[in-house]
Design an enzyme around this catalytic site. Structure first.
Site, short mmCIF file in Angstrom:
data_model
loop_
_atom_site.label_atom_id
_atom_site.label_comp_id
_atom_site.label_asym_id
_atom_site.label_seq_id
_atom_site.Cartn_x
_atom_site.Cartn_y
_atom_site.Cartn_z
CB VAL A 198 -0.96 0.05 1.22
CG1 VAL A 198 -2.01 -1.03 1.12
CG2 VAL A 198 -0.19 -0.05 2.53
CE1 TYR A 199 3.58 1.39 4.42
CE2 TYR A 199 5.78 0.62 3.95
CZ TYR A 199 4.74 0.79 4.84
OH TYR A 199 4.87 0.38 6.14
#
Length: 322
Positions: A58-59
């Site tokens: 998700v980064y």
């Protein structure tokens, strides 16, 4: 750089882990660095002996994994020279099954992460959070299959209650070897149950936010911060000025006597704590890596550790949702 085993495994890791969340430009994090700006920072870490790197799907909309994979391929001669960790849980795909820890999402996510990273396997595949909507038995069985398929060498966990971690381990065909938890000089609630449990079970502890949003690097005092954000580090967090300022003052005193930055003392304190394998250090400047490398060599004595710890007051935990 010192190297140690990750928990009760044979996997050798550096005593510092470089967090890669700061890398990969994306609208979700305006302060994140592009690949060109990230490269000298990661190279300094590698030159300093760091071989352990942590990211997540998700980064930065997946850009962190992309940049991480490119830079590690460039800076290391072969895949076996470095230890690569990523995570699964958050929304990365559309639809009802585009997030969480179901078998469907885990098996789709590991393939997507490997493609972005440009590798055949990750060394450590971690669940980013607890998923209340999926039976833990299903999650652990899916993670077991990820390991058995050769797409991950080990599995780890992050940010949950000790009872949840114990439940997961009890039903696991392949057990977690690491716990990535919130632990630093002004947030020590993990010392109650989670860290003793990890020590007892031979699980490596990988603290995140080791500098507490910059509070342990002088940010409150208006000094040049050694972490990313320019926002109020006390806002929307578990940190409380009335509880934490006395500890930060003690940190400033010890750092002043040593004539070193506060960040170095705060990181060194973590490295002295039982059970801690490798703090996850973020960096957006070369100086951040230099502080981390210096902290790994900084020896604190018992008196200094006692002074850093004696002003700590337990933090309220009611209402916290992992």
């Amino acid at each position: 750089m010192e190297y140690v085993n990750l928990g009760h495994t044979g996997l050798r890791v550096s005593r510092l882990c470089l967090g890669m969340m700061s890398f990969g430009k994306h609208e979700s994090r305006e302060w994140a660095l592009d690949e060109a700006d990230a490269e000298p920072i990661v190279k300094r870490a590698v030159d300093g002996g760091i071989c352990f790197f942590d990211t997540a799907d998700v980064y930065n909309g997946g850009q962190s994994e992309i940049v991480t994979g490119r830079l590690l391929r460039k800076l290391f001669g072969m895949r076996e020279e470095y230890v690569l960790a990523t995570k699964v849980h958050g929304r990365t795909m559309p639809g009802e099954n585009g997030r969480g820890l179901s078998r469907k999402h885990i098996l789709a996510s590991i393939d997507a992460s490997l493609e972005r990273l440009g590798v055949d396997y990750v060394d450590l595949y971690q669940i980013h959070r607890w998923d209340k909507t999926t039976p833990i038995e299903e999650t652990m069985a899916a993670l077991h299959d990820v390991v058995k398929s050769g797409k991950a060498r080990y599995i780890g966990a992050s940010s949950m209650y000790a009872w949840q971690f114990a439940k997961a381990q009890r039903v696991a065909p392949t057990r977690f070897v690491s716990m990535q938890n919130h632990y630093n000089l002004i947030y020590r609630e993990e010392e109650r149950e989670m860290i003793p449990q990890c020590i007892d079970q031979g699980v490596g502890v990988l603290p995140w936010s080791p500098l507490a949003r910059g509070l342990l690097a002088g940010k409150r005092r208006g000094e040049q911060p050694t972490t990313r954000a320019n926002t109020d580090p006390f806002r929307d967090s578990l940190y409380k000025p009335e509880l934490d300022v006395p500890v930060i003052d003690a940190l400033a005193e010890v750092a002043g006597e040593r004539s070193v930055p506060q960040a170095q003392v705060a990181l060194s304190w973590l490295l002295h704590k039982p059970g801690v394998t490798a703090p996850i250090v973020g960096a957006t400047k070369l100086a951040h890596v230099e502080d981390a490398l210096a902290a790994e060599e900084l020896e604190l004595n018992g008196d200094e550790i006692g002074r850093l710890e004696e002003r700590y007051v337990p933090h309220p935990v009611s209402g916290i949702e992992f």
